[in-house]
Design an enzyme around this catalytic site. Structure first.
Site, PDB file in Angstrom:
ATOM      1  N   GLU A  89       0.935  -0.705  -5.097  1.00  0.00           N
ATOM      2  CA  GLU A  89      -0.146   0.271  -5.236  1.00  0.00           C
ATOM      3  C   GLU A  89       0.536   1.625  -5.352  1.00  0.00           C
ATOM      4  O   GLU A  89       0.915   2.243  -4.361  1.00  0.00           O
ATOM      5  CB  GLU A  89      -1.096   0.265  -4.047  1.00  0.00           C
ATOM      6  CG  GLU A  89      -2.333   1.126  -4.321  1.00  0.00           C
ATOM      7  CD  GLU A  89      -2.461   2.358  -3.440  1.00  0.00           C
ATOM      8  OE1 GLU A  89      -3.321   3.195  -3.737  1.00  0.00           O
ATOM      9  OE2 GLU A  89      -1.714   2.510  -2.472  1.00  0.00           O
TER      10      GLU A  89
ATOM     11  N   ASP B  94       0.814  -1.212   0.000  1.00  0.00           N
ATOM     12  CA  ASP B  94       0.000   0.000   0.000  1.00  0.00           C
ATOM     13  C   ASP B  94       0.853   1.270   0.000  1.00  0.00           C
ATOM     14  O   ASP B  94       1.834   1.368   0.734  1.00  0.00           O
ATOM     15  CB  ASP B  94      -0.871  -0.021   1.260  1.00  0.00           C
ATOM     16  CG  ASP B  94      -1.802   1.163   1.352  1.00  0.00           C
ATOM     17  OD1 ASP B  94      -2.637   1.315   0.448  1.00  0.00           O
ATOM     18  OD2 ASP B  94      -1.691   1.943   2.314  1.00  0.00           O
TER      19      ASP B  94
END
Ligand code: GLC
Ligand code: GLC
Length: 642
Positions: free
Chosen positions: A323, A281
């Protein structure tokens, strides 16, 4: 620091036994030069005994790795391109919104299997802080599951159930920050020397202001700037803590090698629970330097490379997915496409393709997509994209000014048009999205909304307009046909298989209400799955579309990763055409008419001079007239060498 720390071979043999130790040391030998270079680059003199400790963390994880996961590792070392196969196809959902708890999940796998799913991404499920937690992206403990969803044992059972069906498990690894309630953050705040330097705080505004001058704000409406005042910080004197996202998400300080080691410990521990893919992330933010955007710094890449190498030393079957919602030139680097290839993440979200598809549908013109996709640098053949239409986040209009200018467009004006269009403000637009994080100072905004609502399906249903519903469905079909046929792992976002519309339910929950991204995170409507058995129902049509795409995709070896999709001009500004020339599996050509009007394209370009039959399409094989293929409005088709 050059080679293997002394004694490693004996330690490995003692921990793993002769055979496994031999494999471990062989893997270590391969990555060691890169690992050493990374450690030196990031930590220089501060590296100390970091290399030895890092290798021992990996060794410990290797020793603890369950036998059935080692068997998977072995299979994947034999077939390292396992995640590039056209049978790999994703589904993305929140456990609670999909089926309630982890315990119920294995009983729901038939639904996923029927859609062709072989890769399941479960949205954040590790124990978050109580109250507001950014959809689980504020993790309070990496080794515990959110008790509302189940236990770590339940997660392991889910992983085993997936593996039993030839599916893999992806979970989020939130490593830019932890919740302020995480034990590391509490220890740091309390002055525990074990956590010294885990986070960053400044006594006054001098440096925060200097950093903020060039760092874009992620959540300008309720979390302006990148710092939050914490009265207990700096021994009670108070300080500005680094919080890129929400004030309760504290950025870890990776300039401290202890943080890197601690995070490695958590990753390898989670890998041993049966996770196959880590969605890394917010990785662009992991390293900061004054005077920069605070994203995509070279050190952030080196850090990812280091964590990647050390994780795969312990768990060689595990892959990383980046991401990184950033500009195209920056994006490819997360797949290791630097000046020289450096293994980094195997997967990354193709946010350019996603954004450009929505942009093309709004303008009815494919030229911007052709321009921007055509300019992207190739990715390493050992990596691949995740292609998608919608996800849990807002859509940020990552259209660069350079690409816009190449078509005579003003980037800012075009992004503003897209916001107007998808929020339904633009005259004639049937999209039902909502603006997210509108920034009055910069004029920027992003868009929330489900695929169906953004495609005009919600509006058509409300108005009972059959023709508009057909148009909305054709848009929907086109988007997913590109995602499934572009090459890479297509991700189906939960609810889309039923064309679920925006969900207003979040407004009733005070912890969710301020964040309208929840409008496109609806609970899966299981009652609607029953309607899906009727092929004439909306749900039935969308389900049939997605199953058809999945089946057609599996039959196309040219959709395997390892080669680029090149965009080609086939003689219509409104038709996006892409071609994959696979070294082993032949050529595949896809096309999508993003306008509502019929178009024609050069038939030979698409059909390989009549040698590639149509293998899937919105309207069957396309008619040819005078050397041109006739493509109906919002039509799409796939052609492939038999
Ligand atoms: C990622 C997530 C997003 C979250 C942010 C902070 O970008 O996709 O939902 O808000 O990280 O963790
Ligand atoms: C920004 C970030 C992205 C995050 C999103 C959350 O776009 O770049 O990482 O997911 O904000 O809305």
């Amino acid at each position: 620091m050059t080679g293997m720390p002394p004694g490693m071979a004996d330690e490995a043999a003692a921990a793993l036994g002769e055979d496994e130790a031999d494999a471990f040391l062989a893997r270590a030998g391969l990555v060691l030069p890169d690992v050493v270079a990374a450690v030196e680059r990031l930590y220089g003199d501060r590296a100390g005994d970091l290399l030895g400790r890092a290798l021992r963390t990996s060794l410990r994880a290797a020793a603890e790795r369950p036998a059935e996961l080692r068997r998977l590792d072995r299979r994947r070392e034999i077939d390292p391109a396992w995640f590039q196969s056209p049978r790999v196809q994703g589904y993305v959902c929140y456990v609670d919104r999909f089926c309630g708890t982890l315990r119920e999940l294995p009983g729901k796998l038939d639904h996923l299997e029927a859609l062709g799913t072989t890769y399941l991404h479960l949205m954040p499920l590790l124990r978050p802080r109580a109250g507001e937690n950014d959809g689980g992206y504020a993790v309070a403990d990496y080794r515990e599951v959110d008790p509302r969803l189940g236990t770590m044992a339940d997660l392991e059972a889910v992983a085993a159930a997936l593996h039993g069906r030839g599916m893999s498990l992806c979970i989020d690894l939130v490593l830019n920050h932890t919740a302020r309630e995480h034990a590391w953050a509490r220890g740091w705040l309390a002055g525990d020397p074990a956590y010294a330097g885990f986070y960053t705080a400044f006594p006054d505004r001098e440096l925060p202001d200097a950093y903020d001058a060039t760092i874009p704000e992620v959540f300008p409406d309720r979390a302006p700037g990148s710092f939050s005042w914490v009265p207990e910080a700096l021994g009670g004197a108070g300080g500005w803590v680094w919080t890129t996202f929400w004030p309760y998400q504290w950025d870890l300080d990776y300039t401290n090698p202890e943080v890197t080691l601690a995070v490695l410990g958590e990753i390898t521990w989670l890998a041993n629970r049966g996770v196959d893919v880590f969605r890394m992330d917010a990785v662009p933010f992991m390293w900061k330097r004054i005077g920069t955007s605070g994203q995509n710094l070279p050190e952030a890449h080196v850090l990812l490379q280091l964590l990647h190498a050390l994780t795969r030393l312990a768990a060689p079957g595990v892959v990383f997915k980046a991401e990184a919602i950033v500009a195209p030139d920056d994006l490819v680097q997360y797949l290791g496409a630097h000046e020289r290839y450096r293994p980094e993440c195997e997967l990354a979200y193709h946010n350019q393709l996603m954004v450009l598809l929505w942009s093309s549908l709004a303008t009815g013109d494919a030229r911007l997509a052709r321009q921007a996709l055509g300019r992207m640098r190739p990715i390493p053949p050992t990596t691949t994209w995740c292609t998608y239409v919608r996800g849990h986040d807002d859509i940020g209009w990552a259209v660069t000014d350079t690409d816009a200018a190449a078509l005579g467009l003003d980037g800012f004006a075009h992004r503003r048009f897209l916001n107007d269009f998808y929020s339904g403000r633009f005259p004639g637009s049937s999209a039902r999205g909502a603006l997210f994080q509108e920034n009055e100072a910069t004029g920027d905004a992003r868009i929330s909304g489900t695929t169906a609502s953004l495609c005009g399906i919600e509006d058509a249903l409300d108005r009972g307009d059959e023709a508009a519903l057909e148009t909305g469905l054709r848009r929907f079909g086109l988007l997913y046909a590109v995602a499934y046929g572009f090459g890479g792992i297509p991700l189906l976002y939960s609810g889309d298989e039923l064309a679920q519309r925006n969900d207003a339910g979040y407004r009733a929950d005070p912890a969710l209400a301020p964040d309208n991204r929840w409008m496109h995170r609806p609970p899966l409507d299981w009652a609607a799955t029953e309607r899906a058995v009727d092929p004439r129902s909306l749900e039935g049509r969308v389900t049939a579309l997605l199953r058809g795409l999945s089946e057609a995709r599996r039959g196309q070896p040219a959709l395997a990763g390892g080669t680029e999709s090149e965009v080609v001009d086939a003689g219509s500004d409104a038709v996006l055409v892409w071609r994959r020339r696979h070294p082993r599996s032949g050529t595949f050509v896809g096309l999508a008419n993003v306008s509502a009007r019929p178009q024609t394209v050069d038939a030979d370009t698409v059909t390989g001079f009549g040698t590639y039959p149509c293998v899937a399409g919105s309207d069957g094989p396309l008619p040819v007239e005078d050397g041109r293929l006739l493509v109906p409005g919002l039509g799409w088709a796939w052609y492939a060498e038999p």
